[in-house]
Design a protein around this motif. Structure first.
Motif, PDB file in Angstrom:
ATOM      1  N   LEU A   1      34.954  21.047  46.638  1.00 39.15           N
ATOM      2  CA  LEU A   1      35.764  22.274  46.719  1.00 39.15           C
ATOM      3  C   LEU A   1      36.716  22.158  47.909  1.00 39.15           C
ATOM      4  O   LEU A   1      36.286  21.910  49.031  1.00 39.15           O
ATOM      5  CB  LEU A   1      34.836  23.479  46.876  1.00 39.15           C
ATOM      6  CG  LEU A   1      35.503  24.852  46.849  1.00 39.15           C
ATOM      7  CD1 LEU A   1      36.111  25.112  45.487  1.00 39.15           C
ATOM      8  CD2 LEU A   1      34.485  25.932  47.193  1.00 39.15           C
ATOM      9  N   THR A   2      38.025  22.312  47.655  1.00 38.43           N
ATOM     10  CA  THR A   2      39.003  22.334  48.745  1.00 38.43           C
ATOM     11  C   THR A   2      39.763  23.639  48.654  1.00 38.43           C
ATOM     12  O   THR A   2      40.750  23.738  47.944  1.00 38.43           O
ATOM     13  CB  THR A   2      40.006  21.169  48.624  1.00 38.43           C
ATOM     14  OG1 THR A   2      40.497  21.157  47.282  1.00 38.43           O
ATOM     15  CG2 THR A   2      39.375  19.846  48.932  1.00 38.43           C
ATOM     16  N   PRO A   3      39.299  24.660  49.351  1.00 36.11           N
ATOM     17  CA  PRO A   3      39.897  25.989  49.181  1.00 36.11           C
ATOM     18  C   PRO A   3      41.269  26.099  49.835  1.00 36.11           C
ATOM     19  O   PRO A   3      41.488  25.572  50.925  1.00 36.11           O
ATOM     20  CB  PRO A   3      38.886  26.914  49.870  1.00 36.11           C
ATOM     21  CG  PRO A   3      38.154  26.044  50.819  1.00 36.11           C
ATOM     22  CD  PRO A   3      38.196  24.640  50.306  1.00 36.11           C
ATOM     23  N   ASN A   4      42.200  26.746  49.145  1.00 33.74           N
ATOM     24  CA  ASN A   4      43.460  27.161  49.772  1.00 33.74           C
ATOM     25  C   ASN A   4      43.463  28.696  49.790  1.00 33.74           C
ATOM     26  O   ASN A   4      42.440  29.324  49.466  1.00 33.74           O
ATOM     27  CB  ASN A   4      44.668  26.581  49.040  1.00 33.74           C
ATOM     28  CG  ASN A   4      44.706  26.987  47.583  1.00 33.74           C
ATOM     29  OD1 ASN A   4      43.992  27.897  47.167  1.00 33.74           O
ATOM     30  ND2 ASN A   4      45.524  26.304  46.799  1.00 33.74           N
ATOM     31  N   SER A   5      44.576  29.321  50.129  1.00 35.66           N
ATOM     32  CA  SER A   5      44.548  30.783  50.295  1.00 35.66           C
ATOM     33  C   SER A   5      44.224  31.490  48.976  1.00 35.66           C
ATOM     34  O   SER A   5      43.540  32.508  48.965  1.00 35.66           O
ATOM     35  CB  SER A   5      45.863  31.277  50.883  1.00 35.66           C
ATOM     36  OG  SER A   5      46.950  30.744  50.172  1.00 35.66           O
TER      37      SER A   5
ATOM     38  N   THR B   1      42.236  30.370  46.569  1.00 37.48           N
ATOM     39  CA  THR B   1      40.786  30.271  46.374  1.00 37.48           C
ATOM     40  C   THR B   1      40.070  31.309  47.225  1.00 37.48           C
ATOM     41  O   THR B   1      39.160  31.998  46.762  1.00 37.48           O
ATOM     42  CB  THR B   1      40.280  28.866  46.789  1.00 37.48           C
ATOM     43  OG1 THR B   1      41.295  27.916  46.501  1.00 37.48           O
ATOM     44  CG2 THR B   1      39.003  28.515  46.075  1.00 37.48           C
ATOM     45  N   LEU B   2      40.496  31.411  48.491  1.00 38.13           N
ATOM     46  CA  LEU B   2      39.816  32.333  49.405  1.00 38.13           C
ATOM     47  C   LEU B   2      40.029  33.785  48.983  1.00 38.13           C
ATOM     48  O   LEU B   2      39.121  34.609  49.088  1.00 38.13           O
ATOM     49  CB  LEU B   2      40.305  32.107  50.837  1.00 38.13           C
ATOM     50  CG  LEU B   2      39.844  30.772  51.443  1.00 38.13           C
ATOM     51  CD1 LEU B   2      40.441  30.581  52.830  1.00 38.13           C
ATOM     52  CD2 LEU B   2      38.319  30.703  51.513  1.00 38.13           C
TER      53      LEU B   2
ATOM     54  N   PRO C   1      37.577  39.024  47.900  1.00 29.43           N
ATOM     55  CA  PRO C   1      38.581  40.006  47.458  1.00 29.43           C
ATOM     56  C   PRO C   1      38.866  41.079  48.516  1.00 29.43           C
ATOM     57  O   PRO C   1      39.926  41.712  48.496  1.00 29.43           O
ATOM     58  CB  PRO C   1      37.970  40.619  46.192  1.00 29.43           C
ATOM     59  CG  PRO C   1      36.577  40.119  46.101  1.00 29.43           C
ATOM     60  CD  PRO C   1      36.401  38.983  47.036  1.00 29.43           C
ATOM     61  N   ASP C   2      37.925  41.276  49.444  1.00 26.12           N
ATOM     62  CA  ASP C   2      38.154  42.308  50.467  1.00 26.12           C
ATOM     63  C   ASP C   2      38.939  41.783  51.667  1.00 26.12           C
ATOM     64  O   ASP C   2      39.106  42.489  52.654  1.00 26.12           O
ATOM     65  CB  ASP C   2      36.806  42.866  50.968  1.00 26.12           C
ATOM     66  CG  ASP C   2      36.005  43.460  49.830  1.00 26.12           C
ATOM     67  OD1 ASP C   2      36.655  43.896  48.837  1.00 26.12           O
ATOM     68  OD2 ASP C   2      34.771  43.475  49.898  1.00 26.12           O
TER      69      ASP C   2
END
Lengths: 600, 406
Positions: A415-419, A421-422, A427-428
């Motif tokens: 998993l390589t999260p970007n904005s 994904t985050l 969601p909050d």
């Protein structure tokens, strides 16, 4: 009318001639069967049975690069039931008593098999020879029971090879097709690992014998007008694995429970060793697995079935600092000499104090020193300057977040999260604190040990990444060989200048006074490497180390992760050091002796 | 256009009805002693399908042939769309995607495509200008045939796709192609097979040169034939050798669907034994022990002829073969006397389809043709197949009825 055209009337004649010819052919065939061979066929019809006997092909042998057998075959016998010849239930009870197999289980196995009833359905594999002898002597007592030479797969044990060899199992369910070549239900096909990936090569092709059986159950021999089809053996495979290194790697875990090792040749992507701990014995899958053994494996909290090198997901920890540093240099945010705010054991961001692992602080550093001493403070600032999306973009360009394409089934992408994904994960809302964590390889970022090995192989090989692979050569039954050439997978997104700076950092990590991996002593050679300590909210941290040697001309990259091993420099680094020593010495010895040649 | 019922070929109709009735009897016998009620009921279902077939045939018979003529290409287009959609939406059985499932019964678009190709080829050859056998027309008809064939091979169904080729060759011959020239046209295929053995290919090539010398087909046609044959004979072994073993295996498996391990060899053995055990007069209706065929799940479909051979022997088989021969000769006669080219091609095409399926199916049961899974027209159990074959007969009768006017 063109010259090749014939007259209408003649067309009619030709058509009638063709029809007549077809009917004469059919009548001749019928005459031969119903008049000339009538008595012979009537006798066969009334007295004898025809039995179809599959000839099980020899499954291909799998060896390491020097020809050491990793997976072979052991001759054995299998007992089958031909349902169309089975006349009474008592036969099943007698068989049950003979082989010690519950008759209800036998019935269940028969019921599950959806092949035509005249084909033998395997009931038990690997039956003791004494029992076969009894069947042979008292064949009249067991109508419909047959026994056939069979082969049981034999897996090398004690070297944790199950993670790449995989295992075979029976085809279950109606008309299962693997690839495009149909297989008979109950025959063995690869279910995991190399056995599955190269099943079409290994499997070979089943042959058939047609036997004539008298009413008393005596085999009269092959049917006269139907010669046996011998089938075809499977192809042998030679892998890139070095069995000795594999053994050494498997043993190096010593008292540690869980983790993975990947050793790879950066110059061509050949996997030299690949270990998943805890391991299990692939031989238990050869026959029917006893339920208790299976349950024990399945319910083991250490998850032995998880193939950690390619399916295990871990935070990359400080190893990821190489991606961050590379991006920083490529984007022109720093040069080799640029320094950030000095490290005082951490860094103040907003209202929160982000700690560096070294509470005394690293002082002022450039990028090479920051890599060598793995300074968190430097990379917090770097990550903030890059931003999460740039970071993710470089991580993906370095091969993270996607399968490596290794020739094994079931590979994880990590998993390589970007904005984006985050945003989906939180969601909050989320804060830049996550970016800071990600830039030192902690938090949501997850990689497989194989991806880490691939990335460092690229760093060790001037940015060229070869697809990691295990298959070296296929040897077909006719002796012909096919060796697929190594494939370039991608290029690291770094210029030669950047690569040079990163490599200096990796060298300094091992050889400089304050390097995090100063302790690993590799005789005669210079080593590049990087420690990592993956934060584990569930317990002790995971210990990473990746090293390659010789630094000037890297021959091998080794990644070790020890789950709950604690500090990277304390546990994983010495293991890599020992394995590098072992391999480089072995290489020299082999080259000097010149006795043992690679078979590939 | 008035329909002249008195001029209807009642004898032909009677022969087909007799074949269907015999089929129902054999289906009854095939599962007479079966424990399964479903199987015992097959013959009742077939009777129902017989009724549906007669009904369909009556409707088709009353549709003016002009409509078929005008709509043939549209029909062809629709059938191609159906073949594509079955690959996408169809249900998969035994590794093949051939059927649309509608709850209890399923429909295979291949039968519709056979009919469509028959109409399209008839249309194509009856309206071509100049020689129907010019290189351009031969190539165009080949393409019309290859489109559905490619889609059916994708299913995969080699047996059915062969029917399409038979239709195309039938249309060529009905256009007047002489057998010698047909041999030249088909020669590259033989070359392909013969190239497996160098000596066999050399002999074959010499024979081909002899045939060309004898026929004198002209410089261009002759040299193209020689060139294609040379290419097939020389290039194929190289291509074959460069293939991986598993690729070869796939091709062989594809070309030989009857090979084991699915036990097809066993079915042929049992079928031959039961036919042979029937002898001259057979064991009598319902008297066959069925011991041989008991384990053939297809004994009421693909192997229905084996039941006939065992129960009614050589003489019984001859009667059925005689009915088929009568039917086919009669259809050729109708095709000859049709005034309109289109209807003539239709009748001949229908005869080609029936002849090819009879040959391949009966040949399979006695072991002289490979196992392809083609049913025996009118006798094998199966609704779509029965309706389809009766539709062919209805078209032939309609063409005959119209021979004076249309």
């Amino acid at each position: 009318m063109s010259p090749q055209q014939i007259h209408m009337e003649l067309r009619g004649r030709v058509a009638q001639g063709v029809i007549a010819l077809v009917f004469i052919l059919i009548c001749a065939g019928l005459f031969r069967l119903q008049i000339q061979r009538h008595s012979e066929l009537l006798n066969q019809s009334e007295n004898n049975r025809i039995r179809v006997k599959p000839i099980v092909p020899k499954r291909g042998v799998i060896s390491d690069r020097f020809g050491t057998e990793l997976v072979g075959n052991r001759p054995s016998y299998a007992i089958s039931i031909v349902r169309s010849e089975l006349d009474k239930y008592t036969t099943i009870r007698q068989l049950s008593a003979l082989i010690g197999f519950d008759s209800m289980l036998i019935m269940a196995r028969l019921k599950k098999n959806r092949e035509p009833s005249y084909l033998p359905a395997v009931i038990k594999r690997d039956v003791e020879f004494e029992k076969i002898a009894i069947l042979e002597e008292q064949y009249q007592k067991y109508p419909g029971i047959t026994y056939d030479p069979d082969r049981v797969r034999r897996y090398a044990s004690g070297i944790s090879a199950q993670c790449f060899t995989g295992y075979v199992g029976e085809v279950i369910g109606q008309n299962k097709f693997s690839g495009e070549i149909p297989v008979r239900e109950g025959s063995l096909i690869g279910k995991q690992g190399i056995e599955k990936k190269f099943d079409e090569y290994l499997r070979g092709r089943e042959g058939t014998r047609y036997l004539e059986i008298s009413a008393k159950g005596v085999v009269l021999g092959d049917l006269a007008d139907r010669p046996a089809n011998p089938g075809m053996s499977g192809a042998d495979l030679i892998l890139t694995i070095d069995a000795e290194l594999q053994r050494e790697a498997a043993n190096s875990f010593d008292t540690f429970c869980c983790g993975a090792i990947v050793a790879i040749n950066p110059k061509n992507g050949e996997i030299l060793a690949i270990v998943s701990k805890p391991d299990y014995d692939a031989n238990i899958f050869s026959g029917v697995i006893p339920t208790d053994v299976w349950d024990k494996i399945l319910n083991d909290p250490r998850k032995p079935l998880l193939n950690r090198p390619l399916d295990g997901r871990y935070p990359p920890a400080s190893q990821f600092k190489l991606v961050t540093a590379g991006a920083l240099l490529e984007e022109g945010i720093v040069t080799g000499e640029t320094v950030f705010e000095p490290c005082r054991g951490g860094w103040q961001f907003g209202r929160r104090w982000f700690r560096c692992w070294k509470s005394a602080g690293h002082g002022t550093e450039n990028v090479v020193r920051a890599i060598a001493e793995s300074c968190d403070t430097y990379f917090y600032q770097a990550g903030l300057k890059l931003g999460i999306d740039k970071l993710a973009q470089y991580a993906r360009a370095c091969g993270f977040g996607a399968p490596t394409g290794v020739d094994l089934p079931h590979e994880n992408s990590g998993l390589t999260p970007n904005s984006d994904t985050l945003n989906r994960m939180y969601p909050d809302g989320w804060t830049k604190a996550l970016t800071l964590n990600l830039s030192i390889g902690q938090g949501e970022l997850l990689v497989t040990p194989l991806q880490a090995a691939q990335f460092f192989a690229g760093l060790a090989n001037n940015g060229t990444v070869f697809t990691p692979h295990l298959l070296k050569t296929i040897i077909f039954p006719d002796g012909s060989r096919v060796s697929p050439p190594p494939q370039i997978s991608f290029m690291l997104p770094f210029s030669p200048k950047t690569l040079k700076i990163l490599d200096q950092g990796l060298l300094a990590a091992v050889h400089s006074e304050d390097g995090t991996a100063k302790g690993i002593a590799v005789t005669k050679y210079k080593v590049g490497g990087k420690t990592g300590t993956a934060q584990n909210p569930h317990g002790e941290n995971h210990s990473w180390f990746v090293g390659f040697a010789p630094f000037e001309d890297p021959q091998i990259v080794i990644v070790v992760i020890v789950e709950n091993g604690g500090n990277g420099s304390a546990v994983a680094a010495p293991m890599v050091g020992a394995l590098l020593n072992f391999y480089l010495k072995r290489r020299t010895d082999l080259a000097e002796s010149g006795v043992e040649k690679e078979r590939g | 256009m008035a329909i002249q019922y008195r001029a209807l070929d009642w004898k032909l109709l009677l022969a087909v009805a007799a074949l269907t009735a015999i089929g129902i009897g054999l289906i009854y016998s095939a599962h007479h002693y079966s424990g399964s009620e479903l199987r015992q009921g097959y013959y009742l279902k077939q009777i129902m399908w017989f009724a549906i077939s007669l009904f369909t045939a009556a409707i088709v018979f009353h549709i003016p042939l002009k409509l078929f003529d005008a709509g043939s290409y549209v029909f062809y287009g629709i059938s191609i769309l159906l073949l594509i959609s079955v690959l996408v939406f169809g249900s998969t059985r035994l590794g093949a995607t051939r059927w649309f499932d509608f709850g209890q019964f399923s429909v295979s678009p291949s039968d519709i495509a056979k009919l469509a190709l028959m109409l399209a080829l008839a249309r194509f050859f009856s309206y071509t200008r100049g020689s129907p056998l010019s290189g351009r027309n031969l190539a165009a008809s080949l393409i019309i045939t290859l489109v559905p064939v490619a889609l059916i091979l994708k299913q995969p169904d080699l047996g059915t796709s062969l029917v399409f080729f038979a239709l195309m060759i039938g249309a060529w011959m009905w256009s007047g192609l002489s057998p010698g020239y047909l041999a030249l046209l088909l020669s590259p295929l033989v070359s392909l097979i013969a190239s497996a053995d160098t000596l066999a290919w050399a002999l074959y090539f010499a024979a081909l040169l002899g045939l060309i010398f004898f026929l004198r087909p002209g410089l261009i046609f002759g040299s193209i034939t020689v060139a294609i044959n040379l290419a097939c004979g020389i290039v194929t072994p190289f291509v074959w050798n460069s293939l991986h073993n598993y690729q070869r295996l796939r091709i062989l498996t594809f070309l030989d669907p009857g090979q084991d391990p699915r036990g097809a060899g066993y079915q042929i053995i049992q079928s031959r034994i039961s036919i042979g055990s029937g002898g001259l007069t057979g064991k009598g209706f319902l008297n066959s022990t069925q011991s041989r065929l008991e384990f053939l799940p297809e004994r009421h479909t693909d192997f229905v002829f084996s039941v006939l051979g065992e129960e009614f022997g050589f003489l019984g088989s001859l009667i059925v073969l005689g009915l088929f021969a009568f039917l086919l000769f009669r259809m050729v006669r109708i095709a000859l006397r049709c005034r309109s080219k289109f209807s003539s091609y239709i009748v001949f095409g229908a005869a080609t389809i029936i002849l090819f399926q009879v040959f391949v199916n009966i040949g399979m049961t006695i072991g002289i043709t490979p196992v392809t899974g083609l049913p025996l027209p009118f006798l094998s159990y199966g609704g779509t197949s029965l309706v389809f074959n009766w539709t062919l007969i209805a078209l032939a009768l309609a063409a005959d009825n119209a021979w004076q006017e249309y």
